[in-house]
Design a protein around this motif. Structure first.
Motif, PDB file in Angstrom:
ATOM      1  N   GLY A 132      61.963  23.732 160.897  1.00  0.00           N
ATOM      2  CA  GLY A 132      61.538  24.857 161.744  1.00  0.00           C
ATOM      3  C   GLY A 132      62.717  25.730 162.155  1.00  0.00           C
ATOM      4  O   GLY A 132      63.839  25.578 161.662  1.00  0.00           O
ATOM      5  N   THR A 133      62.424  26.641 163.096  1.00  0.00           N
ATOM      6  CA  THR A 133      63.478  27.545 163.580  1.00  0.00           C
ATOM      7  C   THR A 133      64.630  26.749 164.193  1.00  0.00           C
ATOM      8  O   THR A 133      65.800  27.108 164.047  1.00  0.00           O
ATOM      9  CB  THR A 133      62.865  28.504 164.619  1.00  0.00           C
ATOM     10  OG1 THR A 133      61.926  29.340 163.929  1.00  0.00           O
ATOM     11  CG2 THR A 133      63.912  29.372 165.283  1.00  0.00           C
ATOM     12  N   GLY A 134      64.284  25.667 164.873  1.00  0.00           N
ATOM     13  CA  GLY A 134      65.328  24.857 165.515  1.00  0.00           C
ATOM     14  C   GLY A 134      66.359  24.342 164.522  1.00  0.00           C
ATOM     15  O   GLY A 134      67.536  24.162 164.867  1.00  0.00           O
ATOM     16  N   GLY A 135      65.924  24.125 163.272  1.00  0.00           N
ATOM     17  CA  GLY A 135      66.853  23.632 162.236  1.00  0.00           C
ATOM     18  C   GLY A 135      68.007  24.602 161.994  1.00  0.00           C
ATOM     19  O   GLY A 135      69.126  24.190 161.664  1.00  0.00           O
ATOM     20  N   ILE A 136      67.722  25.895 162.163  1.00  0.00           N
ATOM     21  CA  ILE A 136      68.782  26.894 161.949  1.00  0.00           C
ATOM     22  C   ILE A 136      69.905  26.657 162.956  1.00  0.00           C
ATOM     23  O   ILE A 136      71.090  26.632 162.611  1.00  0.00           O
ATOM     24  CB  ILE A 136      68.252  28.334 162.185  1.00  0.00           C
ATOM     25  CG1 ILE A 136      67.067  28.645 161.293  1.00  0.00           C
ATOM     26  CG2 ILE A 136      69.375  29.358 161.994  1.00  0.00           C
ATOM     27  CD1 ILE A 136      66.367  29.976 161.646  1.00  0.00           C
ATOM     28  N   TRP A 137      69.491  26.457 164.217  1.00  0.00           N
ATOM     29  CA  TRP A 137      70.508  26.415 165.286  1.00  0.00           C
ATOM     30  C   TRP A 137      71.229  25.086 165.327  1.00  0.00           C
ATOM     31  O   TRP A 137      72.406  25.030 165.707  1.00  0.00           O
ATOM     32  CB  TRP A 137      69.862  26.832 166.615  1.00  0.00           C
ATOM     33  CG  TRP A 137      69.342  28.227 166.451  1.00  0.00           C
ATOM     34  CD1 TRP A 137      68.041  28.616 166.328  1.00  0.00           C
ATOM     35  CD2 TRP A 137      70.135  29.404 166.247  1.00  0.00           C
ATOM     36  NE1 TRP A 137      67.974  29.960 166.092  1.00  0.00           N
ATOM     37  CE2 TRP A 137      69.237  30.479 166.041  1.00  0.00           C
ATOM     38  CE3 TRP A 137      71.510  29.668 166.235  1.00  0.00           C
ATOM     39  CZ2 TRP A 137      69.682  31.788 165.817  1.00  0.00           C
ATOM     40  CZ3 TRP A 137      71.946  30.961 166.016  1.00  0.00           C
ATOM     41  CH2 TRP A 137      71.045  32.000 165.811  1.00  0.00           C
TER      42      TRP A 137
END
Ligand code: FAD
Length: 603
Positions: free
Chosen positions: A280-285
């Motif tokens: 998900g988006t959290g993986g980017i950060w």
């Protein structure tokens, strides 16, 4: 015009701006000036260590004996803003720095939770649409492989009277029932005529809506939808924040489309978008945070700020550690920061800012994705037959956002609430993520919200009563949307400079509270630019000039430009970038591990 910069400008900038065109000087001279002033500030050799070098501070000098750890720049928060600041300071390799987060992982509001059944949910619909090359460089460095990403074409509709009207609604009134088409065209003509003679700016968002879209579109869509999103009436919001965000209809095109029964083409800044394949988006950060040195990051209790002492320039942490700083970049909500500082004047000021809470609801369903859902991305709901304003078909963003088809799960219940079979069965699975806003002006029945949302999905024909629900999720995020109220700018123009006079840079979605520069790319760059300002006084364009930033591609600053004057090894002329350490497993909201399959295993 240059005078408006003076608050944040070093001498060099104000001199240059007095004699040349402001915008050109900002764009063209920024990289060269950055290099020159960084070189001047820090000299030729530089190795970064905690407290290796003191940067000048406005009012105080850090007394190193007062704290357990001393750094030049302390960053609170490992969401996109804090990571932007850390990334930049790491690249510059000048002042010493440290970054803290009370959470156990990086990401902040751009994080992703995983349900015990293996469904992923972001904090509402997060898609990457970037205005900055530097931002792209940093996330590409963190997730460098082609199969780390999916690129999607936005397929987005508004639900109205049982129809799916293509987004943006105001450009597609050709899709509405005839009586609504008449109402909308009538209003559009009136507003076009009034616009010709209007010699004042609209006084609030409501007036802006009326002038831009007319009474018909305002009553049918803009007012009810925006109240559902913002949880405040449009009369209480200002309209300077709008910029590129709302499509202004062209009356000629709209009329032509109505007569010819045509649909308007794809509009806007996020007509295509990309989404990380895994985590998900959290993986980017998490991946961006992994590119930073481990010893400069503190998480959990070791990273939770309990007190900020602006006089002593120390921060106290939940584990008892105190950290002395020269400059503080705080990305926590500015009202929370004021409380941690214990300064009544700041607390009272920050109470003038308004926000809404975002509830995120997830529903995991067994079965093939139905025809009626197809490849829709996100959908808007202005009517009162459901509590949510937006639904995202999260399973359409990546096949890794839900369990694989072979995974066996029991049915929790059918969508109409009747009991399903408790026997665990195989998938396939698909999922919907919903957002509901709440504020003192729009209360929500939190206890029944999940049930009401699933009923809303049936009412809007997203789910059939007999659909098997295999997983549910509900989490509320107290600070969800920073509301652009009529009072906002008055508060920010007092509050942020007062903090900055104390060497505290409050930046980010709720750090600087400007929704128009509150997306991930903006937030990240608010951090980058705060670091640049601290190091060499560069203008913070994103904070101070949102319209400028939002109406161009900002490509001047690049990650591959080396601002590091120490002799680091170089490959093909550019500095060696840190390699990425990907998290191989993910900790879920309830602490269990969620294993990930490689892309080859998933069809
Ligand atoms: C519903 C919703 C939808 C969105 N959709 C999009 C989208 O489509 N595209 C997009 O680009 N952006 C989107 N965003 C915006 C995106 O989430 C933000 O831009 C981003 O998360 C803001 O980053 P930040 O670092 O400023 O703040 P945050 O992400 O809030 O980070 C602040 C950090 O500070 C930490 N912190 C707080 N208090 C303390 C303390 N006392 N001690 C230590 N640490 C502390 C928190 O744990 C947190 O990690 C959306 C946001 C929401 C809520």
């Amino acid at each position: 015009m240059c005078d408006s910069f003076s608050e944040f400008q070093p001498v060099t900038w104000s001199r240059i701006c007095r004699t040349s065109n402001l915008i050109n000087c900002l764009i063209l001279a920024l990289p060269r000036l950055l290099l020159a002033s960084i070189a001047a500030s820090f000299g030729a050799s530089s190795t970064s260590s905690l407290s290796s070098r003191k940067i000048s501070s406005r009012n105080h000098h850090v007394d190193p004996t007062m704290a357990d750890i001393n750094v030049d720049v302390l960053i609170i928060g490992m969401g996109p803003t804090g990571l932007g600041a850390a990334k930049r300071l790491n690249q510059i390799d000048g002042p010493s720095w440290l970054i803290l987060d009370s959470s156990e992982k990086a990401g902040g509001l751009a994080s992703t939770d995983v349900t015990p059944e293996g469904f992923l949910y972001d904090v509402g619909g997060h898609v990457i649409f970037s205005h900055y090359k530097y931002f792209d460089d940093c996330i590409d460095e963190a997730l460098p492989k082609e199969d780390d990403w999916f690129t999607h074409q936005r397929i987005s509709y508004v639900r109205y009277k049982g129809l799916w009207v293509p987004y943006p609604f105001q450009n597609n009134i050709s899709m509405l029932p005839k009586e609504d088409q008449v109402k909308c065209i009538d209003g559009l003509i009136d507003s076009a005529l009034e616009c010709r003679v209007a010699n004042t700016k609209p006084k609030d968002f409501d007036e802006w809506i009326l002038r831009m879209t007319g009474q018909g579109v305002a009553d049918i869509f803009m007012r009810p939808y925006n109240y559902k999103v913002w949880a405040v009436p449009t009369t209480k919001m200002q309209c300077q924040w709008l910029g590129e965000r709302v499509a202004a209809p062209d009356i000629k095109t709209v009329t032509k489309n109505v007569i010819l029964n045509k649909v308007a083409g794809n509009w806007g800044p996020n007509a295509t978008f990309r989404f990380p394949a895994r985590d998900g988006t959290g993986g980017i950060w998490i991946a961006v945070a992994d590119t930073l040195p481990k010893e400069k990051k503190r998480f959990g209790k070791q990273g939770t700020v309990t007190k900020v002492d602006a006089e002593k320039k120390t921060v106290s942490l939940a584990d008892g550690t105190t950290i002395g700083y020269g400059k503080l970049i705080s990305t926590m909500a500015v009202d929370h920061l004021a409380e941690k500082m214990g300064k009544q004047e700041l607390i009272s000021l920050s109470k003038g800012l308004f926000y809404s809470t975002t509830h995120v609801i997830g529903v995991g369903v067994r079965g093939e994705r139905p025809e009626r859902i197809g490849d829709k991305c996100w959908l808007y709901f202005p009517e009162d037959n459901c509590p949510f304003y937006r639904a995202t078909i999260f399973s359409n963003y990546s096949p890794y956002n839900q369990p694989q088809a072979g995974e066996k799960l029991p049915t929790l219940y059918l969508a109409d609430g009747t009991k399903g079979s408790s026997e665990a069965k195989e998938g396939p699975y698909w999922s919907i993520m919903l957002e509901v806003s709440e504020s003192s002006m729009k209360p929500v029945d939190v206890e029944n919200l999940l049930k009401d949302s699933i009923q809303g999905l049936i009412n809007t024909e997203m789910l059939k009563p007999e659909d098997e629900v295999v997983s549910t999720y509900h989490r509320s995020f107290d600070h969800g949307y920073p509301t652009p109220t009529l009072e906002r700018e008055g508060v920010l123009k007092e509050l942020l400079p007062k903090l900055q006079d104390m060497d505290i840079y409050s930046r980010g979605r709720f750090g600087s509270w400007r929704y128009e520069v509150g997306n991930q790319d903006h937030s990240f760059m608010l951090g980058v630019e705060a670091a640049d300002h601290i190091v060499n006084g560069a203008v913070e364009l994103t904070l101070n000039y949102p319209d400028f930033i939002n109406t161009r591609q900002n490509g001047e600053r690049r990650l591959a430009q080396s601002y590091n004057f120490s002799k680091k090894p170089e490959v093909n002329g550019s500095a060696v970038l840190p390699t990425r350490e990907r998290a191989s497993s993910k900790v879920t909201a309830n602490g269990t591990a969620h294993s990930r399959k490689s892309s080859k295993q998933v069809k």
